[in-house]
Structure formats: C-alpha cells, structure tokens
Design a protein around this motif. Structure first.
Motif, PDB file in Angstrom:
ATOM      1  N   GLY A  16       3.582   4.660  -1.677  1.00 40.68           N
ATOM      2  CA  GLY A  16       4.780   3.984  -1.210  1.00 40.68           C
ATOM      3  C   GLY A  16       5.130   2.758  -2.024  1.00 40.68           C
ATOM      4  O   GLY A  16       4.458   2.420  -3.010  1.00 40.68           O
ATOM      5  N   SER A  17       6.184   2.077  -1.598  1.00 42.42           N
ATOM      6  CA  SER A  17       6.685   0.901  -2.305  1.00 42.42           C
ATOM      7  C   SER A  17       6.890  -0.260  -1.345  1.00 42.42           C
ATOM      8  O   SER A  17       7.148  -0.053  -0.156  1.00 42.42           O
ATOM      9  N   LEU A  18       6.768  -1.448  -1.892  1.00 45.26           N
ATOM     10  CA  LEU A  18       7.066  -2.684  -1.169  1.00 45.26           C
ATOM     11  C   LEU A  18       7.684  -3.659  -2.146  1.00 45.26           C
ATOM     12  O   LEU A  18       7.399  -3.613  -3.351  1.00 45.26           O
ATOM     13  N   ARG A  19       8.489  -4.557  -1.608  1.00 44.19           N
ATOM     14  CA  ARG A  19       8.972  -5.684  -2.412  1.00 44.19           C
ATOM     15  C   ARG A  19       8.572  -6.969  -1.720  1.00 44.19           C
ATOM     16  O   ARG A  19       8.990  -7.229  -0.599  1.00 44.19           O
ATOM     17  N   LEU A  20       7.768  -7.749  -2.406  1.00 46.07           N
ATOM     18  CA  LEU A  20       7.375  -9.060  -1.909  1.00 46.07           C
ATOM     19  C   LEU A  20       8.363 -10.105  -2.419  1.00 46.07           C
ATOM     20  O   LEU A  20       8.882  -9.994  -3.528  1.00 46.07           O
ATOM     21  N   SER A  21       8.585 -11.106  -1.590  1.00 41.99           N
ATOM     22  CA  SER A  21       9.437 -12.227  -1.965  1.00 41.99           C
ATOM     23  C   SER A  21       8.667 -13.527  -1.797  1.00 41.99           C
ATOM     24  O   SER A  21       7.813 -13.646  -0.918  1.00 41.99           O
ATOM     25  N   CYS A  22       8.990 -14.473  -2.626  1.00 40.00           N
ATOM     26  CA  CYS A  22       8.418 -15.813  -2.519  1.00 40.00           C
ATOM     27  C   CYS A  22       9.571 -16.797  -2.649  1.00 40.00           C
ATOM     28  O   CYS A  22      10.156 -16.935  -3.729  1.00 40.00           O
ATOM     29  N   LEU A  85       1.997   2.551  -4.782  1.00 39.80           N
ATOM     30  CA  LEU A  85       0.881   1.739  -4.301  1.00 39.80           C
ATOM     31  C   LEU A  85      -0.366   2.572  -4.055  1.00 39.80           C
ATOM     32  O   LEU A  85      -0.290   3.734  -3.624  1.00 39.80           O
ATOM     33  N   LYS A  86      -1.498   1.949  -4.360  1.00 39.88           N
ATOM     34  CA  LYS A  86      -2.802   2.591  -4.211  1.00 39.88           C
ATOM     35  C   LYS A  86      -3.640   1.802  -3.205  1.00 39.88           C
ATOM     36  O   LYS A  86      -3.399   0.607  -3.000  1.00 39.88           O
ATOM     37  N   PRO A  87      -4.629   2.426  -2.625  1.00 41.53           N
ATOM     38  CA  PRO A  87      -5.504   1.680  -1.689  1.00 41.53           C
ATOM     39  C   PRO A  87      -6.117   0.437  -2.332  1.00 41.53           C
ATOM     40  O   PRO A  87      -6.312  -0.570  -1.639  1.00 41.53           O
ATOM     41  N   GLU A  88      -6.382   0.505  -3.619  1.00 41.10           N
ATOM     42  CA  GLU A  88      -6.986  -0.656  -4.286  1.00 41.10           C
ATOM     43  C   GLU A  88      -6.003  -1.808  -4.483  1.00 41.10           C
ATOM     44  O   GLU A  88      -6.397  -2.890  -4.918  1.00 41.10           O
ATOM     45  N   ASP A  89      -4.730  -1.603  -4.178  1.00 38.27           N
ATOM     46  CA  ASP A  89      -3.756  -2.691  -4.219  1.00 38.27           C
ATOM     47  C   ASP A  89      -3.770  -3.512  -2.940  1.00 38.27           C
ATOM     48  O   ASP A  89      -3.127  -4.558  -2.865  1.00 38.27           O
ATOM     49  N   MET A  90      -4.500  -3.035  -1.958  1.00 37.53           N
ATOM     50  CA  MET A  90      -4.532  -3.729  -0.677  1.00 37.53           C
ATOM     51  C   MET A  90      -5.205  -5.087  -0.832  1.00 37.53           C
ATOM     52  O   MET A  90      -6.339  -5.183  -1.350  1.00 37.53           O
ATOM     53  N   ALA A  91      -4.505  -6.135  -0.408  1.00 38.66           N
ATOM     54  CA  ALA A  91      -4.995  -7.504  -0.578  1.00 38.66           C
ATOM     55  C   ALA A  91      -4.009  -8.459   0.079  1.00 38.66           C
ATOM     56  O   ALA A  91      -2.921  -8.058   0.494  1.00 38.66           O
ATOM     57  N   VAL A  92      -4.406  -9.709   0.129  1.00 35.72           N
ATOM     58  CA  VAL A  92      -3.458 -10.775   0.447  1.00 35.72           C
ATOM     59  C   VAL A  92      -2.831 -11.213  -0.875  1.00 35.72           C
ATOM     60  O   VAL A  92      -3.554 -11.506  -1.836  1.00 35.72           O
ATOM     61  N   TYR A  93      -1.519 -11.227  -0.916  1.00 39.31           N
ATOM     62  CA  TYR A  93      -0.785 -11.582  -2.131  1.00 39.31           C
ATOM     63  C   TYR A  93      -0.258 -13.013  -1.993  1.00 39.31           C
ATOM     64  O   TYR A  93       0.384 -13.348  -0.996  1.00 39.31           O
ATOM     65  N   TYR A  94      -0.538 -13.807  -3.023  1.00 35.38           N
ATOM     66  CA  TYR A  94      -0.165 -15.216  -3.038  1.00 35.38           C
ATOM     67  C   TYR A  94       0.804 -15.498  -4.177  1.00 35.38           C
ATOM     68  O   TYR A  94       0.678 -14.949  -5.276  1.00 35.38           O
ATOM     69  N   CYS A  95       1.693 -16.409  -3.923  1.00 35.26           N
ATOM     70  CA  CYS A  95       2.649 -16.887  -4.913  1.00 35.26           C
ATOM     71  C   CYS A  95       2.186 -18.255  -5.412  1.00 35.26           C
ATOM     72  O   CYS A  95       1.694 -19.072  -4.612  1.00 35.26           O
ATOM     73  N   LYS A  96       2.326 -18.488  -6.701  1.00 32.53           N
ATOM     74  CA  LYS A  96       1.965 -19.774  -7.286  1.00 32.53           C
ATOM     75  C   LYS A  96       3.073 -20.251  -8.208  1.00 32.53           C
ATOM     76  O   LYS A  96       3.640 -19.452  -8.960  1.00 32.53           O
ATOM     77  N   ALA A  97       3.355 -21.536  -8.138  1.00 32.32           N
ATOM     78  CA  ALA A  97       4.328 -22.168  -9.027  1.00 32.32           C
ATOM     79  C   ALA A  97       3.601 -23.211  -9.865  1.00 32.32           C
ATOM     80  O   ALA A  97       2.781 -23.972  -9.337  1.00 32.32           O
ATOM     81  N   GLU A  98       3.896 -23.237 -11.153  1.00 35.12           N
ATOM     82  CA  GLU A  98       3.206 -24.171 -12.045  1.00 35.12           C
ATOM     83  C   GLU A  98       4.146 -24.646 -13.142  1.00 35.12           C
ATOM     84  O   GLU A  98       4.925 -23.882 -13.696  1.00 35.12           O
TER      85      GLU A  98
END
Length: 119
Positions: A16-22, A85-98
């Motif tokens: 499947g697909s997802l779109r994350l936003s930050c 998406l694969k099972p190994e993509d499962m995680a908490v996704y974090y956004c970082k600005a630098e």
C-alpha cells in the motif's frame, strides 16, 4: 524557533501507500534542510530521505524508487510519499529541520507519526 508536527501515519497493508506530512511553524522554512527519519522498535533512528533548501534530494538505499520527498515552501510543509510499503518500513517516522546560519546550527525535531505495515 521552529515547531514541527507530523501527520499521516496509519495502518496500511503491504504494497500500500501513505503520504506523510510535516507542517512547520515559524519563519524561514525555505532555508531549512528537511529530513525524514524513522525508528523501528529495538533499532536506531535512521535517515530515510532529505530535501535541501535548493530542492536536492537524498534517499537511503532501502527506499529508493518507492519513497519520494517533496516540499511546499508556501505551505511550510514537507511530504514523504511512500509507495509499495513493506513490513520493514514499519516505524515511527520523524521530521527534522536543520540549518546553519552565522556559524550557529539550528536543529528541530517533530514528535513522530506511527506507520504500521501489516496484513
């Protein structure tokens, strides 16, 4: 000061697909390099994708061809489109600005959004 709020994480089936936003608050968003990191249980946080202020992008090998990072400076938002998406993509996704300005480094993290890949 920049505040980052991630959204878009949810349960999705393999393939499947997802779109994350930050969404970023504060000024000078366009000057920041924006990163997506992820952290799976028991693993170190890893850089997944990056987009610079000039629009240059980087991807970790495991997501090349499947994930796309983009930014909309008018909306102060960075996105991560995740396909196949694969099972190994499962995680908490974090956004970082630098950014670095005047010899000082400015670094901000969001609180994360959970992506679960499971049938």
């Amino acid at each position: 000061q920049v505040q980052l709020v991630e959204s878009g994480g949810e349960l999705v089936q393999p393939g499947g697909s997802l779109r994350l936003s930050c969404a970023a608050s504060g000024s000078s968003f366009s000057a920041y390099t924006m990163d997506w990191y992820r952290q799976a249980p028991g693993k170190q946080r890893e850089l997944v994708a990056e987009i610079t202020s000039d629009g240059n992008t980087y991807y970790v090998d495991s997501v090349k061809g499947r994930f796309t990072i983009s930014r909309d400076n008018a909306k102060n938002t960075v996105y991560l489109q995740m396909n196949s998406l694969k099972p190994e993509d499962m995680a908490v996704y974090y956004c970082k600005a630098e950014r670095t300005r005047g010899g000082s480094r400015y670094l901000y993290w969001g609180r994360g959004t959970q992506v679960t890949v499971s049938s």
